[in-house]
Design a protein around this motif. Structure first.
Motif, PDB file in Angstrom:
ATOM      1  N   PHE A   1      56.471  37.833  -2.700  1.00 12.05           N
ATOM      2  CA  PHE A   1      55.294  37.240  -2.053  1.00 12.05           C
ATOM      3  C   PHE A   1      54.628  38.183  -1.055  1.00 12.05           C
ATOM      4  O   PHE A   1      53.442  38.051  -0.752  1.00 12.05           O
ATOM      5  CB  PHE A   1      55.689  35.941  -1.349  1.00 12.05           C
ATOM      6  CG  PHE A   1      56.664  36.125  -0.212  1.00 12.05           C
ATOM      7  CD1 PHE A   1      56.213  36.376   1.070  1.00 12.05           C
ATOM      8  CD2 PHE A   1      58.031  36.050  -0.430  1.00 12.05           C
ATOM      9  CE1 PHE A   1      57.101  36.554   2.117  1.00 12.05           C
ATOM     10  CE2 PHE A   1      58.938  36.229   0.606  1.00 12.05           C
ATOM     11  CZ  PHE A   1      58.466  36.483   1.885  1.00 12.05           C
TER      12      PHE A   1
ATOM     13  N   ALA B   1      51.145  39.738  -1.794  1.00  8.64           N
ATOM     14  CA  ALA B   1      49.956  38.916  -2.025  1.00  8.64           C
ATOM     15  C   ALA B   1      48.684  39.490  -1.401  1.00  8.64           C
ATOM     16  O   ALA B   1      47.665  39.649  -2.090  1.00  8.64           O
ATOM     17  CB  ALA B   1      50.207  37.482  -1.556  1.00  8.64           C
TER      18      ALA B   1
ATOM     19  N   SER C   1      54.247  34.229  -5.679  1.00 13.68           N
ATOM     20  CA  SER C   1      53.078  33.889  -4.886  1.00 13.68           C
ATOM     21  C   SER C   1      51.905  33.637  -5.832  1.00 13.68           C
ATOM     22  O   SER C   1      51.951  34.048  -6.994  1.00 13.68           O
ATOM     23  CB  SER C   1      52.720  35.010  -3.911  1.00 13.68           C
ATOM     24  OG  SER C   1      51.697  34.606  -3.017  1.00 13.68           O
TER      25      SER C   1
ATOM     26  N   SER D   1      49.894  35.027 -11.689  1.00  7.22           N
ATOM     27  CA  SER D   1      50.820  34.636 -10.621  1.00  7.22           C
ATOM     28  C   SER D   1      52.059  34.030 -11.269  1.00  7.22           C
ATOM     29  O   SER D   1      51.977  32.986 -11.922  1.00  7.22           O
ATOM     30  CB  SER D   1      50.149  33.628  -9.693  1.00  7.22           C
ATOM     31  OG  SER D   1      48.998  34.182  -9.078  1.00  7.22           O
TER      32      SER D   1
END
Length: 347
Positions: free
Chosen positions: A108, A111, A131, A140
């Motif tokens: 994550f 991101a 994420s 994703s």
């Protein structure tokens, strides 16, 4: 819950057969002087890097499978200590500029960087694990971690003799809350009254919650002192310390993400790894790679859940089958999650 696309179902089904994460240390990169058209998937590792016997090694297994099957060049790049989002942006942009496709941020933390870079390279497919990033050329790759953790909770409840079990989370963030929530619910549904001790190692990833086996070991020792005899860690590299402490005390550990019973680096402790909550990060990396290779790149949010074997529970340790009622309870729980009669919490 969102349903996964038909193409992804097929790719994940193929990837899940025989995909075992290989534990390796250091940084590996297949760059060379070939034309960029010969280049395929590139992954940028999360905190802990390759050799964590868990999350990052699972991603590397997916890259390796794609490389072997499609015969192209790949790259896997380590994070650097104290790096910024700008460092991550530069890393992703460099891989795209070199012609790698897809380019995947593992974790994550990528991101913001991926969101900034993807629009600048519209002909490259980008992926991010754990994420959701919006973008026409972004996939994703997210998981139903709470479902695998529920099964881990069932296993813990069946295996405990002290009626006290433990949970060690690497960092106190919503992603790891999913692991804790599923685990606690699985324990409670299976054996009401069992106490679950929970501890998070750090508040932020920068403090080393996912990369500090010593922190994991200390947390596990504290829970063992409080009579916990089954310990589940969702803590990346830090989980190795939890497993070590459990083995030393001769209590059960439950691994995470990869089948940690099979990892060579954890072989000294394997007899005390009852099971692992599986998360097929390797299958997701392979699925995205295959979609690009097939000329039909996956985009949008793809959820890998129990229904498509995106998550699960390992049964590699022969002792798993010897715990009274364990396999039957896990199979029943899987059926309940699959048919919707069990709704697993994420908080």
């Amino acid at each position: 819950m969102r349903r996964i696309s038909k193409l992804t179902r097929v790719a994940v089904g193929v990837a899940s057969l025989g995909l075992v994460a290989t534990a390796c240390g250091g940084t590996s990169s297949d760059s060379g002087d070939s034309d960029s058209s010969d280049r395929g998937v590139a992954i940028a590792y999360d905190v802990g890097g390759k050799g964590d016997q868990s999350f990052n090694d699972a991603a590397f297994a997916g890259l390796t499978k794609a490389k072997d099957e499609f015969g192209y060049k790949t790259a896997d790049i380590e994070p650097t200590e104290g790096e910024t989002n700008a460092d991550k942006e530069q890393r992703l942009a460099s891989l795209a500029k070199q012609g790698y496709n897809p380019v995947i941020g593992v974790g994550f933390a990528y991101a913001p960087a991926l969101k900034a870079v993807a629009s600048k390279y519209p002909d490259t497919t980008f992926g991010i694990v754990d994420s959701v990033v919006e973008g026409k050329n972004v996939a994703s790759l997210v998981f139903a971690e709470e479902q695998a953790s529920y099964l881990a909770g069932v296993a813990a409840a069946k295996a405990t003799k002290s009626d006290v079990v433990g949970f060690v989370g690497g960092v106190d963030i919503p992603l790891i809350h999913k692991f804790e929530a599923g685990y606690k619910q699985g324990v409670e549904d299976t054996k009401p009254g069992v106490e679950v001790l929970s501890q998070y190692l750090t508040q932020t990833a920068e403090e080393g919650g996912f990369a500090s086996p010593d922190k994991g070991k200390a947390a596990a020792e504290g829970q063992i002192e409080k009579k916990a005899d089954v310990l589940y860690a969702a803590a990346g590299l830090s989980g190795q310390g939890v497993i070590e402490a459990a083995a030393k005390a001769k209590v059960w550990a439950i691994g995470v993400d990869s089948d940690q019973y099979k990892h060579a680096a954890l072989a000294p402790y394997k007899n005390y790894i009852l099971t692992s909550a599986l998360k097929d990060v390797g299958g997701a990396v392979y699925a995205l790679s295959k979609s690009v290779q097939d000329g039909k790149p996956l985009t949008g949010t793809k959820t890998f859940d129990l229904k498509v074997n995106g998550v699960g529970l390992s049964e590699s340790n022969p002792e798993f089958a010897k715990v009274a009622g364990l396999k039957e309870a896990v199979d029943k729980a899987k059926q309940g999650i699959d048919d919707g009669s069990i709704k697993v919490k994420t908080e």
